[in-house]
Design an enzyme around this catalytic site. Structure first.
Site, PDB file in Angstrom:
ATOM      1  N   ASP A 114       0.855  -1.177   0.000  1.00  0.00           N
ATOM      2  CA  ASP A 114       0.000   0.000   0.000  1.00  0.00           C
ATOM      3  C   ASP A 114       0.897   1.235   0.000  1.00  0.00           C
ATOM      4  O   ASP A 114       1.584   1.501   0.989  1.00  0.00           O
ATOM      5  CB  ASP A 114      -0.844  -0.060   1.288  1.00  0.00           C
ATOM      6  CG  ASP A 114      -2.123   0.733   1.206  1.00  0.00           C
ATOM      7  OD1 ASP A 114      -2.134   1.744   0.485  1.00  0.00           O
ATOM      8  OD2 ASP A 114      -3.100   0.347   1.876  1.00  0.00           O
TER       9      ASP A 114
ATOM     10  N   ASP B 242      -2.701   4.697  -2.497  1.00  0.00           N
ATOM     11  CA  ASP B 242      -3.628   5.364  -1.590  1.00  0.00           C
ATOM     12  C   ASP B 242      -4.083   6.717  -2.163  1.00  0.00           C
ATOM     13  O   ASP B 242      -3.242   7.485  -2.657  1.00  0.00           O
ATOM     14  CB  ASP B 242      -2.866   5.586  -0.269  1.00  0.00           C
ATOM     15  CG  ASP B 242      -3.738   6.079   0.855  1.00  0.00           C
ATOM     16  OD1 ASP B 242      -4.641   5.340   1.261  1.00  0.00           O
ATOM     17  OD2 ASP B 242      -3.493   7.206   1.339  1.00  0.00           O
TER      18      ASP B 242
ATOM     19  N   GLU C 193      -6.755   3.803  -5.321  1.00  0.00           N
ATOM     20  CA  GLU C 193      -7.898   4.187  -4.503  1.00  0.00           C
ATOM     21  C   GLU C 193      -8.320   5.578  -4.962  1.00  0.00           C
ATOM     22  O   GLU C 193      -7.561   6.540  -4.851  1.00  0.00           O
ATOM     23  CB  GLU C 193      -7.539   4.225  -3.021  1.00  0.00           C
ATOM     24  CG  GLU C 193      -8.776   4.521  -2.175  1.00  0.00           C
ATOM     25  CD  GLU C 193      -8.455   5.122  -0.811  1.00  0.00           C
ATOM     26  OE1 GLU C 193      -9.316   5.036   0.073  1.00  0.00           O
ATOM     27  OE2 GLU C 193      -7.379   5.703  -0.635  1.00  0.00           O
TER      28      GLU C 193
ATOM     29  N   HIS D 106     -10.444  -1.294   5.350  1.00  0.00           N
ATOM     30  CA  HIS D 106     -10.101  -0.760   6.677  1.00  0.00           C
ATOM     31  C   HIS D 106     -10.716   0.622   6.918  1.00  0.00           C
ATOM     32  O   HIS D 106     -10.540   1.175   8.005  1.00  0.00           O
ATOM     33  CB  HIS D 106      -8.589  -0.693   6.798  1.00  0.00           C
ATOM     34  CG  HIS D 106      -8.004   0.214   5.760  1.00  0.00           C
ATOM     35  ND1 HIS D 106      -8.007  -0.107   4.410  1.00  0.00           N
ATOM     36  CD2 HIS D 106      -7.483   1.447   5.849  1.00  0.00           C
ATOM     37  CE1 HIS D 106      -7.500   0.898   3.741  1.00  0.00           C
ATOM     38  NE2 HIS D 106      -7.158   1.863   4.576  1.00  0.00           N
ATOM     39  N   ASP D 107     -11.377   1.197   5.931  1.00  0.00           N
ATOM     40  CA  ASP D 107     -12.009   2.513   6.099  1.00  0.00           C
ATOM     41  C   ASP D 107     -13.528   2.429   6.197  1.00  0.00           C
ATOM     42  O   ASP D 107     -14.200   3.461   6.304  1.00  0.00           O
ATOM     43  CB  ASP D 107     -11.687   3.422   4.904  1.00  0.00           C
ATOM     44  CG  ASP D 107     -10.223   3.762   4.820  1.00  0.00           C
ATOM     45  OD1 ASP D 107      -9.563   3.826   5.869  1.00  0.00           O
ATOM     46  OD2 ASP D 107      -9.733   3.955   3.688  1.00  0.00           O
TER      47      ASP D 107
HETATM   48  C1  GLC Z   1      -6.942   6.306   2.377  1.00  0.00           C
HETATM   49  C2  GLC Z   1      -6.717   5.195   3.370  1.00  0.00           C
HETATM   50  C3  GLC Z   1      -7.115   5.695   4.729  1.00  0.00           C
HETATM   51  C4  GLC Z   1      -6.259   6.869   5.076  1.00  0.00           C
HETATM   52  C5  GLC Z   1      -6.290   7.946   3.987  1.00  0.00           C
HETATM   53  C6  GLC Z   1      -5.155   8.898   4.148  1.00  0.00           C
HETATM   54  O1  GLC Z   1      -8.273   6.637   2.243  1.00  0.00           O
HETATM   55  O2  GLC Z   1      -7.384   4.040   2.960  1.00  0.00           O
HETATM   56  O3  GLC Z   1      -7.053   4.709   5.701  1.00  0.00           O
HETATM   57  O4  GLC Z   1      -6.682   7.439   6.277  1.00  0.00           O
HETATM   58  O5  GLC Z   1      -6.168   7.401   2.709  1.00  0.00           O
HETATM   59  O6  GLC Z   1      -3.948   8.275   3.842  1.00  0.00           O
END
Ligand code: GLC
Length: 530
Positions: free
Chosen positions: A79, A179, A228, A302-303
């Site tokens: 990641d 990310d 993402e 995880h979010d």
């Molecule tokens: C993404 C991650 C999240 C994090 C954010 C900032 O959305 O999945 O967990 O807090 O980015 O890095």
């Protein structure tokens, strides 16, 4: 899995569980960031991209994990948090000391000390700029103030990031998740008079150019890459992963997970709009297909709170709704991702006490919601529903202490249903949620219609029914899913022969000679050749 009793899951613990993952049928393992980090945002605040945070293990542990995964035919996906670094990163420390070269790695702007350069909001609440008195400047942080946004306009930054990818590639990594990577190109630094600022940096003007350069120069075109994409658009996702530009293998997008946000606000509760859910799936799946672009299929990560507690029923219909949710996405067009614990039907925390939560976003919003006028009780009810910690509690391995996750005290409490809901009780159980996932994975590997078929949605189904048809070499596979706790009649032209059912979540799967099928609560049926 925590291998050393310090309460944190670690790399050795993952290695210990590779046989479990192999049994499930997993091909790739995405690990959230384990790099050196002050852990303000669970590792998404990276202080050193080339070293492992001691709480998660050592480089030798990582190499062992990569080797053992490979031996089982599994790839490792890391990641990469490249939109920002921790403010503890050496680059940022140099910037703070006034080193001009490193200040240009970040986004520093001039503005009086009582007036942030723009009115943009941080995704974790509050203004997105932090003032540094010693420099007389502000720096941008779209997330926490300890996560400073990198300046991708600076070619040196882009070079540094490519080198980090090469470093991990040489360690045997075979995939990357990027990310919030659609936030890396900021259009301008103007006030946003209509929103929270996101229109000024989401899918920004140079993002496609940057991604092509990153992937091309790091030589990772042949790896599995997934971006993402925060608040993105279908058109941009087509560019990110479609055949014409093909910057990444696939994309995570989130529209289907906002259907229970009242007025688009994550912190305002409403029941899921199932009509909108069906429409988002239909529009995006068909839209992506039209451009030969590729989706990452998922409900949880995880979010996210657990989809089972959110769109299913984590009480009476837990088993049925967990299997339904699994089937709905596993039979779609794209690459399915299973988030730890989904495969055994893990639920939300139901903590109902802010001191039991750990996530920076939850803690901030608990305060913000009360500032907005909610009572403590109302605020904690929202946090219970929406906290990212819902997906972060320890994996429930066994019915033993701490769900078998750790011999010590877990960093966050285990959900107190682990006596009932745990992997040990499901692995060998033929009708378990785990076995259902295993079957879905194996069907995808044995049926090209699932992995390679086209998809079209039936948009005329009653509300609450999601239905689509896959086609491949003249064969069809039709899927119906009832997302409600009510029985609903749905059209099935020509009936359903029992022998044609490929997979279903009720043992006595329905068959009918009529043109309608009565779908029971949370029922899933997938029929071949109909
Ligand atoms: C993404 C991650 C999240 C994090 C954010 C900032 O959305 O999945 O967990 O807090 O980015 O890095």
């Amino acid at each position: 899995m925590d291998s050393n009793g310090d309460g944190f899951g670690d790399l050795k613990g993952v290695t210990m569980k590779l046989d479990y993952l192999q049994k499930l049928g997993v091909d790739y393992l995405w690990l959230t960031p384990f790099f050196v980090s002050p852990q303000v945002d669970n590792g998404y605040d990276v202080a050193d991209y080339r070293n492992i945070d001691p709480r998660f293990g050592t480089m030798a542990d990582f190499e062992e994990l990569a080797k053992e995964a490979k031996r089982r035919g599994m790839g490792i996906m890391l990641d990469m948090v490249f939109n920002h670094t921790s403010t503890e990163h050496d680059w940022f420390k140099r910037a703070l000391s006034g080193d001009k070269e490193y200040m240009d790695y970040y986004i520093f702007k001039d503005s009086p000390s009582d007036m942030p350069p723009t009115n943009w909001e941080s995704k974790f609440g509050g203004n997105a700029w932090e003032y540094v008195p010693a420099l007389g400047k502000w720096y941008l942080h779209l997330f926490d103030k300890k996560q400073a946004d990198l300046n991708w306009e600076n070619p040196k930054v882009r070079e540094e990031l490519k080198e980090i990818l090469c470093f991990w590639k040489n360690k045997g990594v075979s995939g990357f998740r990027f990310d919030v990577v659609n936030l890396i190109s900021k259009a301008d630094y103007e006030n946003d008079n209509e929103g929270d600022g996101r229109s000024h940096y989401t899918d920004g003007p140079r993002v496609h150019e940057y991604l092509k350069e990153l992937v091309g120069d790091a030589g990772i075109e042949d790896m599995i890459t997934v971006g993402e994409m925060s608040s993105t658009s279908l058109d941009n996702c087509i560019r990110y992963s479609g055949e014409s530009e093909h910057e990444l293998s696939m994309v995570f997008h989130f529209q289907h997970l906002k259907v229970d946000y009242k007025d688009g606000d994550k912190w305002s509760l409403m029941p899921a709009d199932l009509k909108a859910l069906g429409k988002f799936f239909a529009d995006w799946q068909e839209g992506m297909q039209g451009a030969n672009a590729w989706d990452a299929l998922f409900w949880d990560n995880h979010d996210q709170p657990r989809a089972l507690s959110r769109f299913g029923d984590d009480g009476k219909f837990r088993d049925k709704s967990a299997k339904l949710l699994a089937g709905i996405i596993h039979l779609m067009r794209g690459t399915p991702y299973i988030y730890q614990g989904d495969e055994i039907g893990m639920t939300n925390t139901h903590f109902h006490d802010i001191t039991r939560y750990r996530d920076v976003e939850s803690k901030n919003y608990y305060e913000i919601l009360q500032e907005r006028g909610l009572s403590e009780e109302e605020a904690i009810t929202v946090i219970d529903e929406r906290s990212r910690d819902n997906g972060r509690t320890p994996m429930q391995w066994t019915a033993e202490a701490n769900a078998g996750f750790t011999a010590g005290t877990p960093w966050i409490e285990v959900v107190n249903n682990f006596g009932r809901i745990n992997a040990a009780s499901q692995i060998e159980e033929e009708n378990s949620i785990f076995s259902f996932y295993k079957e879905l994975i194996s069907l995808r590997k044995s049926h090209k219609i699932i992995s390679d078929g086209t998809i079209s949605f039936d948009r005329n189904m009653p509300e609450g029914i999601i239905s689509y048809t896959r086609e491949y070499e003249g064969k069809t596979l039709t899927v119906w899913g009832n997302m409600t706790e009510n029985e609903i009649q749905a059209e099935c032209k020509g009936g359903v022969d029992r022998g044609d059912i490929l997979i279903a979540n009720y043992e006595d799967a329905p068959y009918t000679k009529d043109d309608t099928i009565a779908l029971r609560p949370y029922e899933l049926v997938a029929v071949l050749d109909k």
